[in-house]
Design a protein around this motif. Structure first.
Motif, mmCIF file in Angstrom:
data_model
loop_
_atom_site.group_PDB
_atom_site.id
_atom_site.type_symbol
_atom_site.label_atom_id
_atom_site.label_comp_id
_atom_site.label_asym_id
_atom_site.label_seq_id
_atom_site.Cartn_x
_atom_site.Cartn_y
_atom_site.Cartn_z
ATOM 1 N N LEU A 145 0.823 -1.204 0.000
ATOM 2 C CA LEU A 145 0.000 0.000 0.000
ATOM 3 C C LEU A 145 0.862 1.261 0.000
ATOM 4 O O LEU A 145 0.553 2.239 -0.698
ATOM 5 N N GLY A 146 1.947 1.230 0.762
ATOM 6 C CA GLY A 146 2.864 2.362 0.781
ATOM 7 C C GLY A 146 3.489 2.613 -0.582
ATOM 8 O O GLY A 146 3.650 3.762 -1.015
ATOM 9 N N ALA A 147 3.840 1.527 -1.275
ATOM 10 C CA ALA A 147 4.455 1.649 -2.603
ATOM 11 C C ALA A 147 3.459 2.198 -3.625
ATOM 12 O O ALA A 147 3.817 3.040 -4.466
ATOM 13 N N ILE A 148 2.211 1.738 -3.557
ATOM 14 C CA ILE A 148 1.177 2.252 -4.461
ATOM 15 C C ILE A 148 0.958 3.740 -4.212
ATOM 16 O O ILE A 148 0.848 4.546 -5.145
ATOM 17 N N GLU A 149 0.926 4.109 -2.938
ATOM 18 C CA GLU A 149 0.740 5.521 -2.581
ATOM 19 C C GLU A 149 1.889 6.379 -3.102
ATOM 20 O O GLU A 149 1.672 7.457 -3.684
ATOM 21 N N LYS A 150 3.112 5.905 -2.923
ATOM 22 C CA LYS A 150 4.276 6.669 -3.378
ATOM 23 C C LYS A 150 4.286 6.798 -4.896
ATOM 24 O O LYS A 150 4.558 7.875 -5.441
ATOM 25 N N ALA A 151 3.977 5.717 -5.594
ATOM 26 C CA ALA A 151 3.918 5.759 -7.056
ATOM 27 C C ALA A 151 2.866 6.758 -7.525
ATOM 28 O O ALA A 151 3.072 7.498 -8.497
ATOM 29 N N PHE A 152 1.743 6.798 -6.824
ATOM 30 C CA PHE A 152 0.685 7.745 -7.177
ATOM 31 C C PHE A 152 1.161 9.182 -6.986
ATOM 32 O O PHE A 152 0.961 10.039 -7.856
ATOM 33 N N ARG A 153 1.789 9.454 -5.854
ATOM 34 C CA ARG A 153 2.248 10.815 -5.551
ATOM 35 C C ARG A 153 3.317 11.279 -6.535
ATOM 36 O O ARG A 153 3.425 12.469 -6.838
ATOM 37 N N LEU A 154 4.114 10.349 -7.021
ATOM 38 C CA LEU A 154 5.184 10.690 -7.968
ATOM 39 C C LEU A 154 4.691 10.730 -9.413
ATOM 40 O O LEU A 154 5.460 10.999 -10.338
ATOM 41 N N GLY A 155 3.423 10.450 -9.611
ATOM 42 C CA GLY A 155 2.866 10.467 -10.950
ATOM 43 C C GLY A 155 3.241 9.261 -11.780
ATOM 44 O O GLY A 155 3.156 9.293 -13.014
ATOM 45 N N LEU A 156 3.648 8.184 -11.115
ATOM 46 C CA LEU A 156 4.084 6.980 -11.821
ATOM 47 C C LEU A 156 2.962 5.973 -12.017
ATOM 48 O O LEU A 156 3.130 4.969 -12.697
ATOM 49 N N LEU A 157 1.826 6.246 -11.399
ATOM 50 C CA LEU A 157 0.696 5.320 -11.469
ATOM 51 C C LEU A 157 -0.260 5.796 -12.556
ATOM 52 O O LEU A 157 -0.996 6.768 -12.379
ATOM 53 N N LYS A 158 -0.211 5.141 -13.690
ATOM 54 C CA LYS A 158 -1.051 5.519 -14.819
ATOM 55 C C LYS A 158 -2.391 4.808 -14.717
ATOM 56 O O LYS A 158 -2.475 3.588 -14.770
ATOM 57 N N GLN A 159 -3.457 5.604 -14.554
ATOM 58 C CA GLN A 159 -4.786 5.014 -14.405
ATOM 59 C C GLN A 159 -5.225 4.348 -15.706
ATOM 60 O O GLN A 159 -5.184 4.968 -16.769
ATOM 61 N N PRO A 160 -5.643 3.076 -15.629
ATOM 62 C CA PRO A 160 -6.056 2.377 -16.855
ATOM 63 C C PRO A 160 -7.363 2.940 -17.398
ATOM 64 O O PRO A 160 -8.177 3.490 -16.656
ATOM 65 N N VAL A 161 -7.545 2.800 -18.679
ATOM 66 C CA VAL A 161 -8.805 3.185 -19.309
ATOM 67 C C VAL A 161 -9.758 1.993 -19.202
ATOM 68 O O VAL A 161 -9.502 0.928 -19.768
ATOM 69 N N ILE A 162 -10.807 2.156 -18.435
ATOM 70 C CA ILE A 162 -11.791 1.096 -18.259
ATOM 71 C C ILE A 162 -12.970 1.396 -19.183
ATOM 72 O O ILE A 162 -13.744 2.323 -18.946
ATOM 73 N N ASP A 163 -13.058 0.638 -20.252
ATOM 74 C CA ASP A 163 -14.105 0.853 -21.250
ATOM 75 C C ASP A 163 -15.374 0.149 -20.795
ATOM 76 O O ASP A 163 -15.615 -1.019 -21.106
ATOM 77 N N CYS A 164 -16.165 0.884 -20.037
ATOM 78 C CA CYS A 164 -17.329 0.271 -19.413
ATOM 79 C C CYS A 164 -18.431 1.323 -19.292
ATOM 80 O O CYS A 164 -18.154 2.461 -18.886
ATOM 81 N N PRO A 165 -19.656 1.004 -19.634
ATOM 82 C CA PRO A 165 -20.738 1.974 -19.443
ATOM 83 C C PRO A 165 -21.007 2.183 -17.956
ATOM 84 O O PRO A 165 -20.829 1.277 -17.142
ATOM 85 N N GLN A 166 -21.432 3.386 -17.621
ATOM 86 C CA GLN A 166 -21.804 3.662 -16.234
ATOM 87 C C GLN A 166 -22.980 2.774 -15.824
ATOM 88 O O GLN A 166 -23.794 2.375 -16.651
ATOM 89 N N ARG A 167 -23.042 2.488 -14.514
ATOM 90 C CA ARG A 167 -24.159 1.701 -13.992
ATOM 91 C C ARG A 167 -24.813 2.464 -12.857
ATOM 92 O O ARG A 167 -24.120 3.043 -12.017
ATOM 93 N N ARG A 168 -26.109 2.476 -12.838
ATOM 94 C CA ARG A 168 -26.834 3.153 -11.763
ATOM 95 C C ARG A 168 -27.433 2.100 -10.838
ATOM 96 O O ARG A 168 -28.276 1.294 -11.246
ATOM 97 N N VAL A 169 -26.973 2.103 -9.600
ATOM 98 C CA VAL A 169 -27.386 1.126 -8.591
ATOM 99 C C VAL A 169 -27.606 1.868 -7.280
ATOM 100 O O VAL A 169 -26.785 2.713 -6.900
ATOM 101 N N MET A 170 -28.693 1.606 -6.599
ATOM 102 C CA MET A 170 -29.034 2.260 -5.327
ATOM 103 C C MET A 170 -29.128 3.775 -5.484
ATOM 104 O O MET A 170 -28.872 4.530 -4.550
#
Length: 344
Positions: free
Chosen positions: A23-48
């Motif tokens: 978790l610490g490594a993921i956090e550090k990678a995020f803060r350094l801009g090294l964590l590239k968010q994947p493109v999730i090709d998915c329609p939105q879903r409405r629940v609750m």
């Protein structure tokens, strides 16, 4: 490939230590801009009444105190659930309390709601930049007598209400003494009556409706599931999560580590959890949405949960064994199929 190599190194460490390092490594990678968010090709879903960017969520337990919200969201989750959190901080059960079973793609834990308390969780949420769908999973302190458990849940609900997209009532962890007694008809009737009343009062106070969700165990008999379904309908509960970890050791009885006490998650739980989803679909008839969790180690596992009746799914152990690419693989499989979604 990269995660496979990293996992070999992490699995050399004691599980709880590896958990914090990861978790610490993921956090550090995020803060350094090294964590590239994947493109999730998915329609939105409405629940609750909530719009989810995609139906793949992170189950409670990985980030109990909401310390890594921004970084975990960047992995591609459509929603993140934090907790379980209790009114007061508590250390949980003595270590060792977390055990990997690589040959079965499973985990046994007896953590015991180790967390820094509801107030610290909310401070962490306030400090984060996360604006996505947030579930807050609430429980009771280990030293609160079971007959007074309702008050612990009420306190957490009241404090978390305005911060959460939805709130999960965890009555199914096997690692807090007597907690699962709250799944019994009379106890659950009282709990849901109190919390529903509190929800409606908080709705008036904050001008915001925050759905209530109940998380149940996979070890229930069909008649118990039917009774729970009736109570959910009676009290107009907004959703149900199926399921928590199991006390069963079916499929791993031959392994010495199976003798460790605690809840079992991962691949051995998959079939049992999916069966509960299917039973809930039968008893609820589409009136209350189901979030499927338990043993989702592949895209095909996720599809089975959705086909059984889940509107959304969550992962935890699958993330540990398969890595973040599991999120994308699941999306590629379940997002091409048309599953029912509420109308906006």
């Amino acid at each position: 490939m990269f995660y496979s190599l990293l996992r070999r190194l992490l699995f050399q460490l004691e599980p709880e230590t590896a958990h914090h390092i990861t978790l610490g490594a993921i956090e550090k990678a995020f803060r350094l801009g090294l964590l590239k968010q994947p493109v999730i090709d998915c329609p939105q879903r409405r629940v609750m009444g909530i719009t989810f960017p995609n139906p793949i969520g992170l189950a409670a337990g990985l980030d109990k105190n909401g310390e890594y919200l921004d970084a975990l969201a960047a992995l591609g989750f459509g929603f993140v659930e934090v907790g379980t959190v209790t009114p007061r901080p508590q250390p949980g059960n003595p270590a060792p309390r977390l055990f990997r079973i690589p040959q079965a793609q499973a985990i046994i834990n007896r953590l015991g709601f180790n967390n820094q308390g509801i107030d610290r969780l909310l401070e962490n949420i306030n400090r984060s930049s996360y604006t996505g769908v947030l579930g807050i999973n609430i429980g009771k302190n280990f030293d609160t007598p079971i007959e007074h458990a309702v008050e612990d849940y009420r306190i957490c609900l009241s404090k978390a209400y305005q911060y959460a997209s939805y709130i999960t009532i965890n009555i199914s962890s096997p690692n807090t003494k007597n907690l699962r007694e709250l799944q019994a008809t009379d106890a659950l009737d009282t709990l849901l009556f109190t919390l529903k009343s509190e929800q409606l009062s908080l709705n008036q106070t904050h001008g915001k409706y925050t759905p209530l969700v109940v998380k149940i165990a996979p070890d229930l008999e069909r008649s118990q599931i039917a009774s729970i379904a009736q109570l959910l309908l009676k009290h107009k509960i907004d959703g149900i999560i199926a399921t928590n970890t199991t006390l069963s050791r079916q499929g791993i009885e031959h392994l010495a580590i199976s003798q460790e006490t605690g809840g079992l998650s991962g691949a051995p739980l998959a079939e049992k959890a999916t069966a509960v989803v299917a039973q809930l679909r039968h008893f609820l008839q589409g009136t209350i949405p189901i979030i499927g969790v338990g043993g989702i180690m592949s895209a095909q596992d996720a599809k089975k949960k959705m086909d059984a009746g889940a509107s959304l799914i969550q992962i935890y152990s699958g993330l540990i064994y398969q890595g973040p690419s599991l999120i994308t693989r699941i999306a590629q499989t379940i997002c091409k199929d048309q599953y029912p979604s509420e109308q906006a």
